[in-house]
Scaffold this motif. Sequence first.
Motif, PDB file in Angstrom:
ATOM      1  N   ALA A 197       0.837  -1.203   0.000  1.00 32.14           N
ATOM      2  CA  ALA A 197       0.000   0.000   0.000  1.00 32.14           C
ATOM      3  C   ALA A 197       0.870   1.251   0.000  1.00 32.14           C
ATOM      4  O   ALA A 197       0.565   2.245  -0.686  1.00 32.14           O
ATOM      5  N   MET A 198       1.979   1.214   0.747  1.00 35.58           N
ATOM      6  CA  MET A 198       2.884   2.352   0.773  1.00 35.58           C
ATOM      7  C   MET A 198       3.581   2.541  -0.566  1.00 35.58           C
ATOM      8  O   MET A 198       3.876   3.666  -0.982  1.00 35.58           O
ATOM      9  N   GLU A 199       3.842   1.437  -1.252  1.00 40.79           N
ATOM     10  CA  GLU A 199       4.463   1.516  -2.573  1.00 40.79           C
ATOM     11  C   GLU A 199       3.524   2.167  -3.590  1.00 40.79           C
ATOM     12  O   GLU A 199       3.952   2.973  -4.429  1.00 40.79           O
ATOM     13  N   VAL A 200       2.242   1.859  -3.493  1.00 41.70           N
ATOM     14  CA  VAL A 200       1.262   2.324  -4.480  1.00 41.70           C
ATOM     15  C   VAL A 200       0.784   3.741  -4.178  1.00 41.70           C
ATOM     16  O   VAL A 200       0.604   4.559  -5.086  1.00 41.70           O
ATOM     17  N   SER A 201       0.582   4.055  -2.918  1.00 43.26           N
ATOM     18  CA  SER A 201      -0.067   5.311  -2.551  1.00 43.26           C
ATOM     19  C   SER A 201       0.803   6.527  -2.856  1.00 43.26           C
ATOM     20  O   SER A 201       1.987   6.575  -2.520  1.00 43.26           O
ATOM     21  N   ALA A 202       0.168   7.528  -3.459  1.00 40.52           N
ATOM     22  CA  ALA A 202       0.862   8.775  -3.766  1.00 40.52           C
ATOM     23  C   ALA A 202       0.903   9.714  -2.575  1.00 40.52           C
ATOM     24  O   ALA A 202       1.649  10.700  -2.582  1.00 40.52           O
ATOM     25  N   THR A 203       0.110   9.425  -1.539  1.00 39.19           N
ATOM     26  CA  THR A 203       0.098  10.220  -0.314  1.00 39.19           C
ATOM     27  C   THR A 203       0.455   9.309   0.855  1.00 39.19           C
ATOM     28  O   THR A 203       0.384   8.081   0.743  1.00 39.19           O
ATOM     29  N   PRO A 204       0.855   9.881   1.996  1.00 38.85           N
ATOM     30  CA  PRO A 204       1.267   9.050   3.126  1.00 38.85           C
ATOM     31  C   PRO A 204       0.201   8.044   3.559  1.00 38.85           C
ATOM     32  O   PRO A 204      -0.996   8.340   3.554  1.00 38.85           O
ATOM     33  N   VAL A 205       0.661   6.872   3.916  1.00 34.15           N
ATOM     34  CA  VAL A 205      -0.167   5.814   4.488  1.00 34.15           C
ATOM     35  C   VAL A 205       0.018   5.860   5.998  1.00 34.15           C
ATOM     36  O   VAL A 205       1.093   6.223   6.487  1.00 34.15           O
ATOM     37  N   VAL A 206      -1.019   5.505   6.762  1.00 34.70           N
ATOM     38  CA  VAL A 206      -0.911   5.538   8.219  1.00 34.70           C
ATOM     39  C   VAL A 206      -1.265   4.195   8.839  1.00 34.70           C
ATOM     40  O   VAL A 206      -1.937   3.362   8.240  1.00 34.70           O
ATOM     41  N   VAL A 207      -0.772   4.030  10.055  1.00 29.82           N
ATOM     42  CA  VAL A 207      -1.188   2.956  10.945  1.00 29.82           C
ATOM     43  C   VAL A 207      -1.902   3.674  12.074  1.00 29.82           C
ATOM     44  O   VAL A 207      -1.260   4.182  12.988  1.00 29.82           O
ATOM     45  N   THR A 208      -3.221   3.775  12.000  1.00 32.19           N
ATOM     46  CA  THR A 208      -3.922   4.630  12.956  1.00 32.19           C
ATOM     47  C   THR A 208      -3.800   4.127  14.380  1.00 32.19           C
ATOM     48  O   THR A 208      -3.812   4.922  15.322  1.00 32.19           O
ATOM     49  N   HIS A 209      -3.657   2.800  14.574  1.00 27.95           N
ATOM     50  CA  HIS A 209      -3.590   2.279  15.941  1.00 27.95           C
ATOM     51  C   HIS A 209      -2.830   0.959  15.959  1.00 27.95           C
ATOM     52  O   HIS A 209      -3.279  -0.044  15.452  1.00 27.95           O
ATOM     53  N   SER A 210      -1.647   0.996  16.548  1.00 33.30           N
ATOM     54  CA  SER A 210      -0.829  -0.203  16.669  1.00 33.30           C
ATOM     55  C   SER A 210       0.248   0.050  17.715  1.00 33.30           C
ATOM     56  O   SER A 210       0.087   0.909  18.590  1.00 33.30           O
ATOM     57  N   PHE A 211       1.379  -0.654  17.603  1.00 30.87           N
ATOM     58  CA  PHE A 211       2.454  -0.573  18.589  1.00 30.87           C
ATOM     59  C   PHE A 211       3.671  -1.273  18.019  1.00 30.87           C
ATOM     60  O   PHE A 211       3.659  -1.702  16.853  1.00 30.87           O
ATOM     61  N   CYS A 212       4.721  -1.413  18.815  1.00 29.57           N
ATOM     62  CA  CYS A 212       6.013  -1.866  18.299  1.00 29.57           C
ATOM     63  C   CYS A 212       6.239  -3.353  18.556  1.00 29.57           C
ATOM     64  O   CYS A 212       6.274  -3.795  19.710  1.00 29.57           O
ATOM     65  N   ASP A 213       6.439  -4.101  17.493  1.00 30.60           N
ATOM     66  CA  ASP A 213       6.677  -5.535  17.625  1.00 30.60           C
ATOM     67  C   ASP A 213       7.986  -5.816  18.348  1.00 30.60           C
ATOM     68  O   ASP A 213       8.112  -6.828  19.043  1.00 30.60           O
ATOM     69  N   ALA A 214       8.957  -4.930  18.218  1.00 30.59           N
ATOM     70  CA  ALA A 214      10.244  -5.126  18.886  1.00 30.59           C
ATOM     71  C   ALA A 214      10.104  -5.091  20.400  1.00 30.59           C
ATOM     72  O   ALA A 214      10.944  -5.650  21.117  1.00 30.59           O
ATOM     73  N   MET A 215       9.050  -4.460  20.901  1.00 31.18           N
ATOM     74  CA  MET A 215       8.854  -4.331  22.342  1.00 31.18           C
ATOM     75  C   MET A 215       7.771  -5.273  22.871  1.00 31.18           C
ATOM     76  O   MET A 215       7.907  -5.822  23.958  1.00 31.18           O
ATOM     77  N   SER A 216       6.704  -5.435  22.104  1.00 31.31           N
ATOM     78  CA  SER A 216       5.587  -6.294  22.516  1.00 31.31           C
ATOM     79  C   SER A 216       5.161  -7.126  21.314  1.00 31.31           C
ATOM     80  O   SER A 216       4.220  -6.762  20.596  1.00 31.31           O
ATOM     81  N   PRO A 217       5.841  -8.238  21.044  1.00 30.17           N
ATOM     82  CA  PRO A 217       5.551  -9.038  19.852  1.00 30.17           C
ATOM     83  C   PRO A 217       4.087  -9.463  19.786  1.00 30.17           C
ATOM     84  O   PRO A 217       3.505  -9.924  20.770  1.00 30.17           O
ATOM     85  N   HIS A 218       3.482  -9.301  18.600  1.00 27.99           N
ATOM     86  CA  HIS A 218       2.046  -9.551  18.460  1.00 27.99           C
ATOM     87  C   HIS A 218       1.716  -9.493  16.969  1.00 27.99           C
ATOM     88  O   HIS A 218       2.381  -8.781  16.211  1.00 27.99           O
TER      89      HIS A 218
END
Length: 362
Positions: A197-218
């Motif tokens: 999606a980031m490759e295709v989109s001409a405008t920024p893509v977002v992750v509206t709600h998530s967290f860091c896998d490096a800290m809390s794997p999920h």
Amino acid sequence: MASLVESGNLPLILEMMLNTAAQESPALSATELHAASTVVDGSTVIELSEAHLDRIRRGGVTAVNHTVTTPYADTATALRQVNQCRRWIDAHADRALLALTVADIERAKAEGKEAVILGPQDTEMIGVDLDLLGTFYDLGVRILQLTYQRQNLLGAGCGENVDPGLTHKGRIFVEAMNDLGVLVDVSHCGERTGLDAMEVSATPVVVTHSFCDAMSPHIRAKSDAFLRRLGEQGGVIGITTLSGFLYYPEEPTRRPDLARFVEHVSHVVEVVGVDHVAVATDYDETLTEAMRAEQLKEKEFRNLLGDWKWEERRAIGMDDAAHFPNFTEALLAGGFSPADVTKVLGGNWLRVLGEAWKPASR
């Protein structure tokens, strides 16, 4: 890296206060900073009630990205849910407004109202019908998540064992979202689908709600490699405050607090910079204890939410929207500058919304 003051992305009153604070002592207090900031919740399900409006007012929240339709809803159901929300906003015009532009959010801040952004977390009610995409845009949808957990016609959700990436139809769909001016959300997408999606989109893509896998794997977390690409593309990730997501791997039953939230924010900053991280509670105000108990009978939800007690499902210090000022205090206590705090509270959301909500075809 330019500050928000330098880039002109702060409301004039906040710019003046920060400049004054830099020249005078004492510095701006957490309460004053929070009150002056445009505070945005990157993802929530709001209860259409007076109680919700009261919580938002006490929390000093200006705008929310509201999951206006239930995941996997069919077209008719989704249309009814959008209509219900629109009618509620109309009935509470003295306290709420529909956010279609960044100017609407700025007006809500100036008038002390809540700006409601309509942001479904699924596209199954649309399929690949671009006319229906336009219909939902006309009804006010300005953020749209491509997939919710499972595979659909556009791509794979993070709950799938295999993620072949964005489909051909998915690529056309993302381009159509760009043309309309709908922000692309990949929170529940599989990693390959999100990267595509980031490759295709001409405008920024977002992750509206998530967290860091490096800290809390999920399965719902995002890897450092994903975050780096998100930053390169100009996107933003909203860090949630659900206990099941901010958990400590070495102490999985320990309930996280807002210091843990700040740790996740800090990790994003270390990986990709402060311009690409924000707040997103991911709270569902309509959920009851009985409803959650039913959800947890399904493997999909157990994998998502964990087995937390009802009263411990949210991070300590952020039980509901009324506690939003605690974010400001926690970020300042965590060493963030006032200018960077304003970015995390809402400035970064305003930037990316402004970029995505400018239709390419107009």
